[in-house]
Design a protein around this motif. Structure first.
Motif, PDB file in Angstrom:
ATOM      1  N   TYR A  64       0.844  -1.184   0.000  1.00  0.00           N
ATOM      2  CA  TYR A  64       0.000   0.000   0.000  1.00  0.00           C
ATOM      3  C   TYR A  64       0.886   1.243   0.000  1.00  0.00           C
ATOM      4  N   GLU A  65       0.332   2.347  -0.446  1.00  0.00           N
ATOM      5  CA  GLU A  65       1.044   3.622  -0.425  1.00  0.00           C
ATOM      6  C   GLU A  65       0.879   4.252   0.951  1.00  0.00           C
ATOM      7  N   TYR A  66       2.001   4.575   1.585  1.00  0.00           N
ATOM      8  CA  TYR A  66       1.925   5.203   2.905  1.00  0.00           C
ATOM      9  C   TYR A  66       2.326   6.668   2.859  1.00  0.00           C
ATOM     10  N   LEU A  67       2.932   7.118   1.752  1.00  0.00           N
ATOM     11  CA  LEU A  67       3.370   8.500   1.636  1.00  0.00           C
ATOM     12  C   LEU A  67       3.529   8.850   0.164  1.00  0.00           C
ATOM     13  N   THR A  68       3.120  10.072  -0.203  1.00  0.00           N
ATOM     14  CA  THR A  68       3.282  10.543  -1.573  1.00  0.00           C
ATOM     15  C   THR A  68       4.235  11.730  -1.571  1.00  0.00           C
ATOM     16  N   ASP A  69       5.280  11.635  -2.382  1.00  0.00           N
ATOM     17  CA  ASP A  69       6.240  12.732  -2.492  1.00  0.00           C
ATOM     18  C   ASP A  69       5.632  13.888  -3.283  1.00  0.00           C
ATOM     19  N   LYS A  70       6.094  15.088  -2.986  1.00  0.00           N
ATOM     20  CA  LYS A  70       5.680  16.256  -3.764  1.00  0.00           C
ATOM     21  C   LYS A  70       6.143  16.049  -5.202  1.00  0.00           C
ATOM     22  N   GLY A  71       5.268  16.289  -6.140  1.00  0.00           N
ATOM     23  CA  GLY A  71       5.594  16.100  -7.554  1.00  0.00           C
ATOM     24  C   GLY A  71       5.469  14.670  -8.037  1.00  0.00           C
ATOM     25  N   LEU A  73       4.122  11.258  -9.722  1.00  0.00           N
ATOM     26  CA  LEU A  73       3.368  11.011 -10.946  1.00  0.00           C
ATOM     27  C   LEU A  73       1.893  10.783 -10.605  1.00  0.00           C
ATOM     28  N   SER A  74       1.030  11.078 -11.548  1.00  0.00           N
ATOM     29  CA  SER A  74      -0.399  10.842 -11.312  1.00  0.00           C
ATOM     30  C   SER A  74      -0.747   9.365 -11.494  1.00  0.00           C
ATOM     31  N   THR A  75       0.179   8.587 -12.022  1.00  0.00           N
ATOM     32  CA  THR A  75      -0.020   7.149 -12.193  1.00  0.00           C
ATOM     33  C   THR A  75       0.994   6.394 -11.322  1.00  0.00           C
ATOM     34  N   TYR A  76       0.743   5.115 -11.156  1.00  0.00           N
ATOM     35  CA  TYR A  76       1.632   4.257 -10.374  1.00  0.00           C
ATOM     36  C   TYR A  76       2.396   3.328 -11.313  1.00  0.00           C
ATOM     37  N   ASN A  77       3.694   3.141 -11.046  1.00  0.00           N
ATOM     38  CA  ASN A  77       4.464   2.147 -11.785  1.00  0.00           C
ATOM     39  C   ASN A  77       4.192   0.765 -11.201  1.00  0.00           C
ATOM     40  N   ASN A  78       4.334  -0.264 -12.048  1.00  0.00           N
ATOM     41  CA  ASN A  78       4.184  -1.632 -11.572  1.00  0.00           C
ATOM     42  C   ASN A  78       5.282  -1.957 -10.567  1.00  0.00           C
ATOM     43  N   ILE A  79       5.003  -2.915  -9.704  1.00  0.00           N
ATOM     44  CA  ILE A  79       5.955  -3.369  -8.702  1.00  0.00           C
ATOM     45  C   ILE A  79       6.316  -4.814  -9.043  1.00  0.00           C
ATOM     46  N   THR A  80       7.618  -5.080  -9.144  1.00  0.00           N
ATOM     47  CA  THR A  80       8.093  -6.422  -9.474  1.00  0.00           C
ATOM     48  C   THR A  80       8.769  -7.038  -8.258  1.00  0.00           C
ATOM     49  N   TYR A  81       8.403  -8.280  -7.956  1.00  0.00           N
ATOM     50  CA  TYR A  81       8.992  -9.064  -6.876  1.00  0.00           C
ATOM     51  C   TYR A  81       9.826 -10.164  -7.535  1.00  0.00           C
ATOM     52  N   ASP A 129       8.433   6.761  -8.906  1.00  0.00           N
ATOM     53  CA  ASP A 129       7.254   7.519  -9.333  1.00  0.00           C
ATOM     54  C   ASP A 129       6.734   8.466  -8.255  1.00  0.00           C
ATOM     55  N   GLY A 130       7.413   8.511  -7.094  1.00  0.00           N
ATOM     56  CA  GLY A 130       7.000   9.401  -6.014  1.00  0.00           C
ATOM     57  C   GLY A 130       5.983   8.808  -5.068  1.00  0.00           C
ATOM     58  N   HIS A 131       5.563   7.575  -5.322  1.00  0.00           N
ATOM     59  CA  HIS A 131       4.612   6.887  -4.446  1.00  0.00           C
ATOM     60  C   HIS A 131       5.409   5.913  -3.576  1.00  0.00           C
ATOM     61  N   ASN A 132       5.486   6.184  -2.291  1.00  0.00           N
ATOM     62  CA  ASN A 132       6.256   5.352  -1.358  1.00  0.00           C
ATOM     63  C   ASN A 132       5.369   4.226  -0.845  1.00  0.00           C
ATOM     64  N   ILE A 133       5.901   2.995  -0.936  1.00  0.00           N
ATOM     65  CA  ILE A 133       5.124   1.790  -0.721  1.00  0.00           C
ATOM     66  C   ILE A 133       5.669   1.005   0.466  1.00  0.00           C
ATOM     67  N   LYS A 134       4.756   0.453   1.270  1.00  0.00           N
ATOM     68  CA  LYS A 134       5.096  -0.513   2.300  1.00  0.00           C
ATOM     69  C   LYS A 134       4.341  -1.799   1.973  1.00  0.00           C
ATOM     70  N   GLY A 135       4.937  -2.904   2.360  1.00  0.00           N
ATOM     71  CA  GLY A 135       4.275  -4.179   2.101  1.00  0.00           C
ATOM     72  C   GLY A 135       4.789  -5.266   2.996  1.00  0.00           C
ATOM     73  N   SER A 136       4.073  -6.383   2.989  1.00  0.00           N
ATOM     74  CA  SER A 136       4.479  -7.552   3.763  1.00  0.00           C
ATOM     75  C   SER A 136       3.751  -8.774   3.217  1.00  0.00           C
ATOM     76  N   GLY A 137       4.213  -9.939   3.632  1.00  0.00           N
ATOM     77  CA  GLY A 137       3.574 -11.167   3.202  1.00  0.00           C
ATOM     78  C   GLY A 137       4.409 -12.367   3.560  1.00  0.00           C
ATOM     79  N   THR A 138       4.167 -13.450   2.836  1.00  0.00           N
ATOM     80  CA  THR A 138       4.841 -14.723   3.067  1.00  0.00           C
ATOM     81  C   THR A 138       5.281 -15.317   1.744  1.00  0.00           C
ATOM     82  N   ILE A 139       6.476 -15.897   1.739  1.00  0.00           N
ATOM     83  CA  ILE A 139       6.878 -16.743   0.623  1.00  0.00           C
ATOM     84  C   ILE A 139       6.996 -18.158   1.185  1.00  0.00           C
ATOM     85  N   TYR A 140       6.563 -19.142   0.413  1.00  0.00           N
ATOM     86  CA  TYR A 140       6.508 -20.509   0.935  1.00  0.00           C
ATOM     87  C   TYR A 140       6.506 -21.524  -0.197  1.00  0.00           C
TER      88      TYR A 140
END
Length: 141
Positions: A64-71, A73-81, A129-140
């Motif tokens: 999820y996005e927890y913080l947006t930087d000034k400036g 982008l109006s869109t989000y880039n994909n996130i690759t794991y 893209d200026g959208h700061n993301i936090k995340g969590s989960g499990t790999i198994y």
């Protein structure tokens, strides 16, 4: 005689359930969490390694996005794991999964080629893209 059969059936059920839980405990499973403030987070740089068994590896998480930087982008880039295994020489890429901002990582991420405690995730966007993301989960597996 009927009481004895019921008791044997109860014991067999308890033993089968115990064995199922013991089997699940031995499978490789590891939790992860990250904060992606720029473009890339690399588990090997952070010393965050996971133990996995040989075989298909799955991911189940969220971001999820927890913080947006000034400036930003109006869109989000994909996130690759990307799942890597640390080894002598170049690290081995074991697979990846790409998500848009609105889709959480879930499903097969790759294949662990051997049982090891040296697997790590690299999580990135193609550009900051200026959208700061936090995340969590499990790999198994």
């Amino acid at each position: 005689m009927k009481k004895m059969k019921q008791n044997l059936m109860a014991i067999a059920t308890v033993m089968a359930t115990s064995f199922a839980f013991a089997t699940m405990t031995f499978a490789g499973s590891s939790n992860y969490s990250f904060t992606l403030d720029h473009r890339v987070v690399d588990g090997s740089d952070n010393g965050t390694y996971h133990s996995l068994d040989k075989g298909t590896v799955y991911i189940d998480g969220g971001h999820y996005e927890y913080l947006t930087d000034k400036g930003a982008l109006s869109t989000y880039n994909n996130i690759t794991y990307v799942l890597y295994r640390s080894r002598f020489g170049p690290d081995k890429s074991c697979g990846s999964i790409e998500c848009d901002y609105y889709t959480n990582p879930s499903g097969k991420i790759g294949t662990a080629d051997e049982k090891s405690s040296k697997y790590y995730l690299q999580i990135y966007k193609v550009e900051d893209d200026g959208h700061n993301i936090k995340g969590s989960g499990t790999i198994y597996n």
